[in-house]
Enzyme design. Sequence first.
Site, mmCIF file in Angstrom:
data_model
loop_
_atom_site.group_PDB
_atom_site.id
_atom_site.type_symbol
_atom_site.label_atom_id
_atom_site.label_comp_id
_atom_site.label_asym_id
_atom_site.label_seq_id
_atom_site.Cartn_x
_atom_site.Cartn_y
_atom_site.Cartn_z
ATOM 1 N N HIS A 100 14.422 54.222 27.406
ATOM 2 C CA HIS A 100 14.920 53.314 28.441
ATOM 3 C C HIS A 100 16.355 53.721 28.782
ATOM 4 O O HIS A 100 17.323 53.094 28.373
ATOM 5 C CB HIS A 100 14.858 51.864 27.979
ATOM 6 C CG HIS A 100 13.556 51.201 28.275
ATOM 7 N ND1 HIS A 100 13.062 51.090 29.564
ATOM 8 C CD2 HIS A 100 12.630 50.631 27.471
ATOM 9 C CE1 HIS A 100 11.898 50.460 29.533
ATOM 10 N NE2 HIS A 100 11.602 50.187 28.283
ATOM 11 N N ASP A 105 14.908 48.011 30.165
ATOM 12 C CA ASP A 105 14.765 47.088 29.039
ATOM 13 C C ASP A 105 15.653 45.867 29.239
ATOM 14 O O ASP A 105 15.252 44.725 28.967
ATOM 15 C CB ASP A 105 15.086 47.790 27.720
ATOM 16 C CG ASP A 105 16.434 48.501 27.717
ATOM 17 O OD1 ASP A 105 16.954 48.842 28.803
ATOM 18 O OD2 ASP A 105 16.974 48.747 26.624
ATOM 19 N N HIS A 240 12.725 78.941 42.532
ATOM 20 C CA HIS A 240 12.163 79.854 41.535
ATOM 21 C C HIS A 240 11.488 81.036 42.225
ATOM 22 O O HIS A 240 10.651 80.845 43.111
ATOM 23 C CB HIS A 240 11.137 79.131 40.663
ATOM 24 C CG HIS A 240 11.712 77.977 39.904
ATOM 25 N ND1 HIS A 240 12.527 78.137 38.807
ATOM 26 C CD2 HIS A 240 11.615 76.640 40.094
ATOM 27 C CE1 HIS A 240 12.900 76.964 38.340
ATOM 28 N NE2 HIS A 240 12.363 76.028 39.119
ATOM 29 N N TYR A 296 10.388 55.854 48.807
ATOM 30 C CA TYR A 296 10.642 54.435 49.066
ATOM 31 C C TYR A 296 11.500 54.253 50.319
ATOM 32 O O TYR A 296 12.365 55.082 50.624
ATOM 33 C CB TYR A 296 11.388 53.798 47.894
ATOM 34 C CG TYR A 296 10.760 54.009 46.536
ATOM 35 C CD1 TYR A 296 9.385 54.180 46.390
ATOM 36 C CD2 TYR A 296 11.546 54.035 45.385
ATOM 37 C CE1 TYR A 296 8.817 54.363 45.138
ATOM 38 C CE2 TYR A 296 10.989 54.210 44.130
ATOM 39 C CZ TYR A 296 9.628 54.382 44.007
ATOM 40 O OH TYR A 296 9.068 54.561 42.765
ATOM 41 N N GLU A 367 25.511 44.434 24.925
ATOM 42 C CA GLU A 367 24.526 43.372 25.134
ATOM 43 C C GLU A 367 25.172 42.047 25.508
ATOM 44 O O GLU A 367 24.476 41.090 25.855
ATOM 45 C CB GLU A 367 23.661 43.219 23.878
ATOM 46 C CG GLU A 367 22.765 44.434 23.668
ATOM 47 C CD GLU A 367 22.064 44.443 22.324
ATOM 48 O OE1 GLU A 367 20.929 44.945 22.254
ATOM 49 O OE2 GLU A 367 22.671 43.955 21.341
#
Length: 386
Positions: A100, A105, A240, A296, A367
């Site tokens: 993550h 998360d 490449h 998107y 956190e």
Amino acid sequence: MMDFKKIVQEQKQATIDMRRELHRIPETAFGEEKTSAFVSQCLRRLGLKVEIGIAKTGVVGLLELGKGGKTLMIRADMDALPVQEKTGLPFASTHEGVMHACGHDAHMAMALGAAAVLSGIKGELKGNIKFVFQPAEEGPGGAKPMIEAGVLKNPKVDFVTGCHLHESAEGTIGVRPGCVLAANDRFELKIVGRGGHGAMPHLCVDPIDVGVQVINALQRMASRQINPLSPVVLTIGSFHAGTAFNIIPGEAELSGTTRTFDRAIWDSWQQRMERIIKAVCEAMGAGYEFKFFRGYPPTVNDEALAEIVRRSASQVVGEGNVFEPDPIMAGDDMSYFLEKVPGFFFFLGVGRENSAPLHNSRFDFSEEVLPRGVEMYSRLACELLK
């Protein structure tokens, strides 16, 4: 008046614990089986109506508040990145080569924390709250198939919100009306030449040389054919060709991405690029195969909701810690939800001195920011559903 900070603080450790458990079990696009099971279990414990298996691994938890009213959707993305974690955290990934590293998360933990807070005060609100946990944001995209599966219906969603971690100063909240993220596409190009000895280039069609000319021409398209007031990015990320120093190869392969905030430019990329590729290749005697994969759309926040979001953010972190971020050329399929429903995608700052950036194998954050996301969702729900 409700003491949100106290309520959210009481939920703090549970939110942190959920984040850590989710961080241990990262899974990539449409493979979020353990993640889906954990999320659905958390929602069921709160008494929400839960649907699983939407767009393969998506989860929806419905909190019914009663009394009629409107429906707010809170969206969190679930997928991780194919990155080997190097954080050394005690709750580091247990899945080899997956991490993550983009904060999903945290996104899930904050949505689950908000579900717990709002379940406890549902008597104060009316309407419904849908907690939508979406797979595959990092690609190929889970928002669109979730919409096609009816996630915005039954009950009909009136507002949508979501959050993404941001590399701005820790504890700040970014609020920007209008376009915040770009439309993103990718492309692949094979140039077919004629190989031969490096000492006799006149007998060959050198696909490396053709590729260089194509790259230069495409870059000039961005700088000379598009209004400079509409910023764009056209990046060649891989090139490449060849296997030996003295051999001109027969083929070269390129790939890259385009980015723009402008829908008209977004719609025109493929045609513009192929016109240039075709002309250069024909002029130099080469063939080509061009594949363009539309990504998107731009992520556009509702202008009318900006003041509500800004006011809520000020209550969470203080007016001086609310900022208006510049638009970012990254993309997010939150854009599909915002195309259908008025909504707002805000940002939560997690940047610290010398901290690793998002998408890095050492990415981590304090956190202590998690309760701010929980409180933000909770306050927005109260503003929109009161």
